[in-house]
Design a protein around this motif. Structure first.
Motif, PDB file in Angstrom:
ATOM      1  N   ARG A  63     -13.165   6.160  -1.099  1.00  0.00           N
ATOM      2  CA  ARG A  63     -12.592   4.659  -0.695  1.00  0.00           C
ATOM      3  C   ARG A  63     -11.178   4.456  -0.936  1.00  0.00           C
ATOM      4  N   ALA A  64     -10.396   5.655  -1.669  1.00  0.00           N
ATOM      5  CA  ALA A  64      -9.018   5.226  -2.255  1.00  0.00           C
ATOM      6  C   ALA A  64      -8.744   6.569  -2.461  1.00  0.00           C
ATOM      7  N   ILE A  65      -7.248   6.951  -2.458  1.00  0.00           N
ATOM      8  CA  ILE A  65      -6.702   7.969  -3.174  1.00  0.00           C
ATOM      9  C   ILE A  65      -5.461   7.593  -3.847  1.00  0.00           C
ATOM     10  N   ARG A  66      -5.325   7.810  -5.175  1.00  0.00           N
ATOM     11  CA  ARG A  66      -4.045   7.253  -5.974  1.00  0.00           C
ATOM     12  C   ARG A  66      -3.496   8.264  -6.794  1.00  0.00           C
ATOM     13  N   TRP A  67      -2.283   8.812  -6.353  1.00  0.00           N
ATOM     14  CA  TRP A  67      -1.508   9.712  -6.904  1.00  0.00           C
ATOM     15  C   TRP A  67      -0.582   9.223  -8.125  1.00  0.00           C
ATOM     16  N   GLY A  68      -0.113   9.915  -9.133  1.00  0.00           N
ATOM     17  CA  GLY A  68       0.534   9.662 -10.103  1.00  0.00           C
ATOM     18  C   GLY A  68       2.218  10.387  -9.683  1.00  0.00           C
ATOM     19  N   ILE A  69       3.029   9.777 -10.013  1.00  0.00           N
ATOM     20  CA  ILE A  69       4.390   9.999  -9.254  1.00  0.00           C
ATOM     21  C   ILE A  69       5.104  10.679 -10.527  1.00  0.00           C
ATOM     22  N   VAL A  70       5.564  11.985 -10.419  1.00  0.00           N
ATOM     23  CA  VAL A  70       6.254  12.550 -11.557  1.00  0.00           C
ATOM     24  C   VAL A  70       7.414  13.236 -10.917  1.00  0.00           C
ATOM     25  N   VAL A  71       8.609  12.637 -11.635  1.00  0.00           N
ATOM     26  CA  VAL A  71      10.189  13.244 -11.324  1.00  0.00           C
ATOM     27  C   VAL A  71       9.888  14.717 -11.893  1.00  0.00           C
ATOM     28  N   LYS A  72      10.309  15.575 -10.983  1.00  0.00           N
ATOM     29  CA  LYS A  72      10.222  16.893 -11.438  1.00  0.00           C
ATOM     30  C   LYS A  72      11.274  17.322 -12.512  1.00  0.00           C
ATOM     31  N   GLU A  73      12.523  16.852 -12.103  1.00  0.00           N
ATOM     32  CA  GLU A  73      13.735  17.275 -13.025  1.00  0.00           C
ATOM     33  C   GLU A  73      13.615  16.858 -14.379  1.00  0.00           C
ATOM     34  N   ILE A  74      12.809  15.743 -14.689  1.00  0.00           N
ATOM     35  CA  ILE A  74      12.760  15.301 -16.047  1.00  0.00           C
ATOM     36  C   ILE A  74      11.340  15.415 -16.634  1.00  0.00           C
ATOM     37  N   ASN A  75      10.323  15.723 -15.578  1.00  0.00           N
ATOM     38  CA  ASN A  75       8.619  15.487 -15.885  1.00  0.00           C
ATOM     39  C   ASN A  75       8.504  14.324 -16.424  1.00  0.00           C
ATOM     40  N   ASP A  76       8.794  13.112 -15.714  1.00  0.00           N
ATOM     41  CA  ASP A  76       8.368  11.901 -16.200  1.00  0.00           C
ATOM     42  C   ASP A  76       7.452  11.077 -15.229  1.00  0.00           C
ATOM     43  N   PHE A  77       6.345  10.680 -15.687  1.00  0.00           N
ATOM     44  CA  PHE A  77       5.271  10.061 -15.010  1.00  0.00           C
ATOM     45  C   PHE A  77       5.998   8.472 -14.827  1.00  0.00           C
ATOM     46  N   ILE A  78       6.365   8.131 -13.553  1.00  0.00           N
ATOM     47  CA  ILE A  78       7.176   7.097 -13.151  1.00  0.00           C
ATOM     48  C   ILE A  78       6.665   5.936 -12.452  1.00  0.00           C
ATOM     49  N   GLY A  79       5.063   6.274 -12.068  1.00  0.00           N
ATOM     50  CA  GLY A  79       4.628   5.368 -11.162  1.00  0.00           C
ATOM     51  C   GLY A  79       3.372   5.944 -10.456  1.00  0.00           C
ATOM     52  N   THR A  80       2.781   5.026  -9.488  1.00  0.00           N
ATOM     53  CA  THR A  80       1.730   5.563  -8.739  1.00  0.00           C
ATOM     54  C   THR A  80       1.884   5.227  -7.128  1.00  0.00           C
ATOM     55  N   VAL A  81       1.037   5.861  -6.494  1.00  0.00           N
ATOM     56  CA  VAL A  81       1.145   5.767  -4.914  1.00  0.00           C
ATOM     57  C   VAL A  81      -0.059   6.158  -4.424  1.00  0.00           C
ATOM     58  N   GLY A  82      -0.591   5.228  -3.249  1.00  0.00           N
ATOM     59  CA  GLY A  82      -1.807   5.947  -2.767  1.00  0.00           C
ATOM     60  C   GLY A  82      -2.521   5.039  -1.725  1.00  0.00           C
ATOM     61  N   PHE A  83      -3.265   5.266  -1.070  1.00  0.00           N
ATOM     62  CA  PHE A  83      -4.315   4.508  -0.215  1.00  0.00           C
ATOM     63  C   PHE A  83      -5.496   3.636  -0.876  1.00  0.00           C
ATOM     64  N   ASN A  84      -5.554   2.459  -0.445  1.00  0.00           N
ATOM     65  CA  ASN A  84      -6.692   1.570  -0.848  1.00  0.00           C
ATOM     66  C   ASN A  84      -7.280   1.201   0.395  1.00  0.00           C
ATOM     67  N   ASN A  85      -8.420   0.831   0.309  1.00  0.00           N
ATOM     68  CA  ASN A  85      -9.369   0.277   1.604  1.00  0.00           C
ATOM     69  C   ASN A  85      -9.346   1.412   2.536  1.00  0.00           C
ATOM     70  N   ASP A 125      -6.116  12.438   9.336  1.00  0.00           N
ATOM     71  CA  ASP A 125      -6.174  12.019  10.657  1.00  0.00           C
ATOM     72  C   ASP A 125      -6.121  10.377  10.693  1.00  0.00           C
ATOM     73  N   LEU A 126      -5.541   9.813   9.830  1.00  0.00           N
ATOM     74  CA  LEU A 126      -5.528   8.349  10.014  1.00  0.00           C
ATOM     75  C   LEU A 126      -4.615   7.926  11.172  1.00  0.00           C
ATOM     76  N   PHE A 127      -5.230   6.670  12.008  1.00  0.00           N
ATOM     77  CA  PHE A 127      -4.426   6.187  12.962  1.00  0.00           C
ATOM     78  C   PHE A 127      -3.383   5.022  12.456  1.00  0.00           C
ATOM     79  N   ARG A 128      -3.849   4.192  11.722  1.00  0.00           N
ATOM     80  CA  ARG A 128      -3.151   3.086  10.956  1.00  0.00           C
ATOM     81  C   ARG A 128      -3.029   2.992   9.731  1.00  0.00           C
ATOM     82  N   ILE A 129      -1.990   2.809   9.060  1.00  0.00           N
ATOM     83  CA  ILE A 129      -1.734   2.373   7.900  1.00  0.00           C
ATOM     84  C   ILE A 129      -1.065   1.084   7.230  1.00  0.00           C
ATOM     85  N   GLY A 130      -1.677   0.401   6.838  1.00  0.00           N
ATOM     86  CA  GLY A 130      -1.197  -1.227   6.556  1.00  0.00           C
ATOM     87  C   GLY A 130      -0.493  -1.271   5.065  1.00  0.00           C
ATOM     88  N   ALA A 131      -0.076  -2.318   4.911  1.00  0.00           N
ATOM     89  CA  ALA A 131       0.735  -2.596   3.559  1.00  0.00           C
ATOM     90  C   ALA A 131       0.646  -4.409   3.445  1.00  0.00           C
TER      91      ALA A 131
END
Length: 184
Positions: A63-85, A125-131
């Motif tokens: 029903r969703a995929i949420r990734w953690g965002i990590v900056v490679k250079e400093i190995n810091d977890f800075i946020g999340t991004v992903g699909f809802n609904n 293979d999504l066709f529409r991504i909303g925000a």
């Protein structure tokens, strides 16, 4: 389904597990982050743990995929991004993202969103991504338009937060739009 890890030049998009509870709490306990998020600030770390559990459950249930965002250079977890609904059968989803304010205006959200769009259109293979954004969230609206989303309209009283209903703007990008943008 195994959780997909995504890479960009500067970022690793990773599965979020309980080892990131403090990072999630540090982000969602800030009013400047939750102001346009449709939820109140976290007051205790257990809320972050429950959010992480919901990320895992929603992924398992497709029903969703949420990734953690990590900056490679400093190995810091800075946020999340992903699909809802996420609705694979109807080839659509909504994208959401959040970044710790210390990392705002560095292009990280844009870079992460582009990677997730690519995954959504090519792998799922999504066709529409909303925000959905608050009209007052000019930074998010600017990011979406810059990436190729189109503003579709106003959803009146769509998000209930802080004891009242708030309007929201709806944006979308179609696979055909995304393919055109990539070929320019």
């Amino acid at each position: 389904m195994e959780f997909p890890t995504l890479e960009t030049d500067r970022l690793s998009l990773i599965e979020i597990n309980q080892t990131y509870s403090q990072n999630i709490y540090d982000i969602f306990s800030l009013e400047e982050v939750t102001r346009y998020y449709g939820m109140n600030c976290f007051k205790e770390i257990e809320q972050a743990a429950r959010m992480i559990d919901s990320f895992a459950k929603n992924f398992q249930e497709k029903r969703a995929i949420r990734w953690g965002i990590v900056v490679k250079e400093i190995n810091d977890f800075i946020g999340t991004v992903g699909f809802n609904n996420l609705q694979l059968w109807s080839k659509r989803a909504e994208i959401g993202y959040d970044i710790h304010p210390s990392f705002w205006r560095k292009g990280y959200a844009s870079e992460a969103v582009k990677a997730v769009l690519k995954y959504g259109f090519q792998e799922l293979d999504l066709f529409r991504i909303g925000a959905i954004t608050y009209p007052e969230n000019e930074a998010s609206s600017h990011l979406l338009l810059k990436i190729g989303f189109q503003k579709e309209g106003l959803l009146r009283g769509y998000i209930y937060q802080e004891h009242h209903s708030n309007d929201a703007l709806v944006y979308s990008i179609l696979k055909t739009d995304w393919e055109k943008e990539r070929n320019l």
